[in-house]
Write a protein that holds these residues in place. Sequence first.
Motif, mmCIF file in Angstrom:
data_model
loop_
_atom_site.group_PDB
_atom_site.id
_atom_site.type_symbol
_atom_site.label_atom_id
_atom_site.label_comp_id
_atom_site.label_asym_id
_atom_site.label_seq_id
_atom_site.Cartn_x
_atom_site.Cartn_y
_atom_site.Cartn_z
ATOM 1 N N PRO A 267 0.827 -1.219 0.000
ATOM 2 C CA PRO A 267 0.000 0.000 0.000
ATOM 3 C C PRO A 267 0.859 1.266 0.000
ATOM 4 N N ARG A 268 0.282 2.353 -0.491
ATOM 5 C CA ARG A 268 0.990 3.646 -0.511
ATOM 6 C C ARG A 268 0.877 4.296 0.868
ATOM 7 N N GLU A 269 1.433 3.620 1.853
ATOM 8 C CA GLU A 269 1.460 4.111 3.225
ATOM 9 C C GLU A 269 2.844 3.877 3.788
ATOM 10 N N ILE A 270 3.253 4.760 4.688
ATOM 11 C CA ILE A 270 4.524 4.559 5.370
ATOM 12 C C ILE A 270 4.285 4.495 6.868
ATOM 13 N N ARG A 271 5.245 3.889 7.544
ATOM 14 C CA ARG A 271 5.228 3.894 9.005
ATOM 15 C C ARG A 271 6.608 4.352 9.453
ATOM 16 N N VAL A 272 6.622 5.104 10.544
ATOM 17 C CA VAL A 272 7.861 5.660 11.083
ATOM 18 C C VAL A 272 7.930 5.294 12.559
ATOM 19 N N ALA A 273 9.088 4.811 12.996
ATOM 20 C CA ALA A 273 9.266 4.431 14.395
ATOM 21 C C ALA A 273 10.612 4.937 14.891
ATOM 22 N N GLN A 274 10.610 5.438 16.124
ATOM 23 C CA GLN A 274 11.838 5.910 16.772
ATOM 24 C C GLN A 274 11.647 5.717 18.272
ATOM 25 N N LEU A 275 12.655 5.162 18.921
ATOM 26 C CA LEU A 275 12.579 4.943 20.362
ATOM 27 C C LEU A 275 12.369 6.279 21.071
ATOM 28 N N GLY A 276 11.385 6.315 21.967
ATOM 29 C CA GLY A 276 11.081 7.538 22.707
ATOM 30 C C GLY A 276 10.032 8.412 22.038
ATOM 31 N N TYR A 277 9.472 7.924 20.908
ATOM 32 C CA TYR A 277 8.454 8.683 20.176
ATOM 33 C C TYR A 277 7.305 7.750 19.814
ATOM 34 N N ARG A 278 6.109 8.336 19.649
ATOM 35 C CA ARG A 278 4.961 7.548 19.221
ATOM 36 C C ARG A 278 5.168 7.111 17.773
ATOM 37 N N ALA A 279 4.821 5.856 17.494
ATOM 38 C CA ALA A 279 4.900 5.362 16.119
ATOM 39 C C ALA A 279 3.917 6.158 15.263
ATOM 40 N N PHE A 280 4.260 6.341 14.012
ATOM 41 C CA PHE A 280 3.478 7.180 13.114
ATOM 42 C C PHE A 280 3.207 6.410 11.834
ATOM 43 N N GLN A 281 1.971 6.496 11.342
ATOM 44 C CA GLN A 281 1.602 5.850 10.088
ATOM 45 C C GLN A 281 0.748 6.813 9.287
ATOM 46 N N MET A 282 0.986 6.873 7.987
ATOM 47 C CA MET A 282 0.195 7.773 7.147
ATOM 48 C C MET A 282 0.174 7.290 5.708
ATOM 49 N N ALA A 283 -0.898 7.653 4.995
ATOM 50 C CA ALA A 283 -0.978 7.407 3.563
ATOM 51 C C ALA A 283 -0.101 8.443 2.861
ATOM 52 N N ILE A 284 0.558 8.026 1.814
ATOM 53 C CA ILE A 284 1.426 8.946 1.069
ATOM 54 C C ILE A 284 0.542 9.749 0.122
ATOM 55 N N PRO A 285 0.470 11.063 0.310
ATOM 56 C CA PRO A 285 -0.392 11.872 -0.562
ATOM 57 C C PRO A 285 0.186 11.964 -1.977
ATOM 58 N N PRO A 286 -0.673 11.976 -2.992
ATOM 59 C CA PRO A 286 -0.180 12.085 -4.373
ATOM 60 C C PRO A 286 0.571 13.394 -4.619
ATOM 61 N N SER A 287 0.243 14.425 -3.853
ATOM 62 C CA SER A 287 0.875 15.743 -4.051
ATOM 63 C C SER A 287 2.336 15.763 -3.635
ATOM 64 N N VAL A 288 2.829 14.712 -2.965
ATOM 65 C CA VAL A 288 4.213 14.709 -2.484
ATOM 66 C C VAL A 288 5.193 14.311 -3.594
ATOM 67 N N GLN A 289 4.687 13.804 -4.715
ATOM 68 C CA GLN A 289 5.546 13.357 -5.807
ATOM 69 C C GLN A 289 6.536 14.456 -6.207
ATOM 70 N N GLY A 290 7.821 14.139 -6.117
ATOM 71 C CA GLY A 290 8.864 15.088 -6.495
ATOM 72 C C GLY A 290 9.225 16.081 -5.400
ATOM 73 N N ARG A 291 8.562 16.029 -4.279
ATOM 74 C CA ARG A 291 8.848 16.940 -3.174
ATOM 75 C C ARG A 291 9.192 16.129 -1.934
ATOM 76 N N ALA A 292 9.795 16.782 -0.955
ATOM 77 C CA ALA A 292 10.162 16.106 0.293
ATOM 78 C C ALA A 292 8.965 16.072 1.246
ATOM 79 N N LEU A 293 8.831 14.972 1.948
ATOM 80 C CA LEU A 293 7.775 14.792 2.935
ATOM 81 C C LEU A 293 8.360 15.064 4.313
ATOM 82 N N ASN A 294 7.785 15.993 5.053
ATOM 83 C CA ASN A 294 8.251 16.307 6.402
ATOM 84 C C ASN A 294 7.281 15.699 7.414
ATOM 85 N N VAL A 295 7.848 14.917 8.347
ATOM 86 C CA VAL A 295 7.039 14.241 9.360
ATOM 87 C C VAL A 295 7.556 14.639 10.732
#
Length: 137
Positions: A76-104
């Motif tokens: 699926p076009r979704e990512i998950r982000v995990a880092q010790l000491g932070y809440r896990a994060f999951q989101m769908a990748i928006p089509p508008s991000v194509q060619g641009r950087a995604l800031n989380v």
Amino acid sequence: MRMSDAWRGVLGAALLVLFMASRGVAQEREVLHGRIADAQTSAPLPGAFVAQEGSKFGVLTDSLGVFSLELSADFPREIRVAQLGYRAFQMAIPPSVQGRALNVGLVPNPIEIEGLKVLTDQLADRRRGLYGIADVL
């Protein structure tokens, strides 16, 4: 021995087909670039794990919190982000991000470790051959 014109044409056509196919495969790959930071302080989070949902493979952010993740059409076009000491994060990748950087921004979720005791190895110097003022060679 000379190659006939017919074989030369077949060979040329085959090479052209292989070249075009390799270009098509290269164009199908999509790479997601982005930056992971602390949501409260905007400080970069080095070593955060970023993966496409459903995949066992991912990447770690560098010292500036930056990552590049090759996306697969098999997941699926979704990512998950995990880092010790932070809440896990999951989101769908928006089509508008194509060619641009995604800031989380990750929200801190500190964990408490109770009863942790740090023990030192009192014999480590002896095992390394350091006996007081004399070295064993």
